[in-house]
Enzyme design. Structure first.
Site, PDB file in Angstrom:
ATOM      1  N   HIS A  31       0.828  -1.213   0.000  1.00 16.70           N
ATOM      2  CA  HIS A  31       0.000   0.000   0.000  1.00 16.70           C
ATOM      3  C   HIS A  31       0.862   1.262   0.000  1.00 16.70           C
ATOM      4  O   HIS A  31       0.385   2.327  -0.385  1.00 16.70           O
ATOM      5  CB  HIS A  31      -0.907  -0.024   1.228  1.00 16.70           C
ATOM      6  CG  HIS A  31      -2.260   0.562   1.011  1.00 16.70           C
ATOM      7  ND1 HIS A  31      -2.957   0.500  -0.176  1.00 16.70           N
ATOM      8  CD2 HIS A  31      -3.085   1.213   1.877  1.00 16.70           C
ATOM      9  CE1 HIS A  31      -4.131   1.082  -0.043  1.00 16.70           C
ATOM     10  NE2 HIS A  31      -4.235   1.532   1.199  1.00 16.70           N
ATOM     11  N   ASN A  74      -6.758   7.034   3.310  1.00 16.75           N
ATOM     12  CA  ASN A  74      -8.179   7.312   3.105  1.00 16.75           C
ATOM     13  C   ASN A  74      -8.552   8.777   3.282  1.00 16.75           C
ATOM     14  O   ASN A  74      -9.685   9.157   3.009  1.00 16.75           O
ATOM     15  CB  ASN A  74      -9.016   6.447   4.045  1.00 16.75           C
ATOM     16  CG  ASN A  74      -8.855   4.976   3.757  1.00 16.75           C
ATOM     17  OD1 ASN A  74      -8.221   4.581   2.777  1.00 16.75           O
ATOM     18  ND2 ASN A  74      -9.404   4.148   4.606  1.00 16.75           N
ATOM     19  N   ASP A  99      -0.571   2.193  -5.341  1.00 11.49           N
ATOM     20  CA  ASP A  99      -0.622   0.743  -5.537  1.00 11.49           C
ATOM     21  C   ASP A  99      -1.883   0.394  -6.315  1.00 11.49           C
ATOM     22  O   ASP A  99      -2.905   1.058  -6.188  1.00 11.49           O
ATOM     23  CB  ASP A  99      -0.626   0.026  -4.185  1.00 11.49           C
ATOM     24  CG  ASP A  99      -1.829   0.384  -3.328  1.00 11.49           C
ATOM     25  OD1 ASP A  99      -2.017   1.594  -3.042  1.00 11.49           O
ATOM     26  OD2 ASP A  99      -2.583  -0.519  -2.944  1.00 11.49           O
ATOM     27  N   ASN A 120      -9.722   3.695  -1.791  1.00  6.51           N
ATOM     28  CA  ASN A 120     -10.157   4.771  -0.900  1.00  6.51           C
ATOM     29  C   ASN A 120      -9.264   6.002  -0.961  1.00  6.51           C
ATOM     30  O   ASN A 120      -9.725   7.123  -0.759  1.00  6.51           O
ATOM     31  CB  ASN A 120     -10.282   4.257   0.531  1.00  6.51           C
ATOM     32  CG  ASN A 120     -11.440   3.299   0.669  1.00  6.51           C
ATOM     33  OD1 ASN A 120     -12.474   3.441   0.004  1.00  6.51           O
ATOM     34  ND2 ASN A 120     -11.280   2.308   1.524  1.00  6.51           N
TER      35      ASN A 120
END
Length: 183
Positions: A31, A74, A99, A120
């Protein structure tokens, strides 16, 4: 001739955003590949050390700014939106490195706009920037053999099984080509 052409009256021509999550817990995870690519890009340009600004780690030079939001993925739009506004960067010159589980490991794609694919961080950027028409450097990290959200989450928040060095280099190359192609 400058590496980056001068555009309008803004403080930077390009805003490169590496997406990831802050802290050691998330370092070197799939991530956070956006952080790694953006850091390598800044290093290649010889930009100064990152400092705290716009709710993230920030550096600038040679008409390009690099931002690593520290708001968690997020909420990254809460960092990127104000940075873009303060710098006066056109939306089509916001480059977001992230990613992408819908690409196989090692594949890198650059595209402008498009869907958010449940990402997100991209959803937050759309809110923060007022549009999804920014350019993405999509870094393929592969997908687990499941659609279960908990398994997918553990996968992207997990460390690479593969050596990500070449992937990060390839993505930084793509980012550099995109920035220098509009000279």
């Amino acid at each position: 001739m400058s590496l980056f052409r001068r555009r309008g009256g803004g403080k930077a021509d390009w805003l490169v955003v590496g997406l990831g999550n802050p802290g050691d817990r998330y370092a070197r995870t799939r991530h956070n590949v956006g952080f790694e690519v953006a850091k390598l890009f800044a290093d290649r340009l010889g930009l100064p050390r990152f400092k705290n600004k716009y709710g993230g780690l920030y550096t600038e030079g040679r008409r390009v700014a690099v931002l690593l939001p520290q708001t968690f993925m997020n909420e990254s739009g809460n960092s990127v939106g104000p940075a873009r506004g303060a710098l006066g960067v056109d939306l089509d010159h916001v480059l977001v490195v992230h990613d992408e589980i819908d690409l196989p490991f090692g594949k890198v794609e650059v595209r402008t706009g498009g869907g958010l694919a449940g990402h997100n961080g991209l959803k937050s950027l759309k809110r923060g920037l007022g549009s999804s028409d920014f350019t993405r450097v999509r870094v393929g990290v592969g997908r687990p053999d499941s659609t279960d959200p908990e398994i997918v989450s553990r996968y992207v928040l997990g460390r690479f099984d593969e050596d990500p060095h070449e992937l990060i280099e390839t993505a930084a190359d793509a980012l550099e080509r995109r920035v220098t192609s509009e000279e």
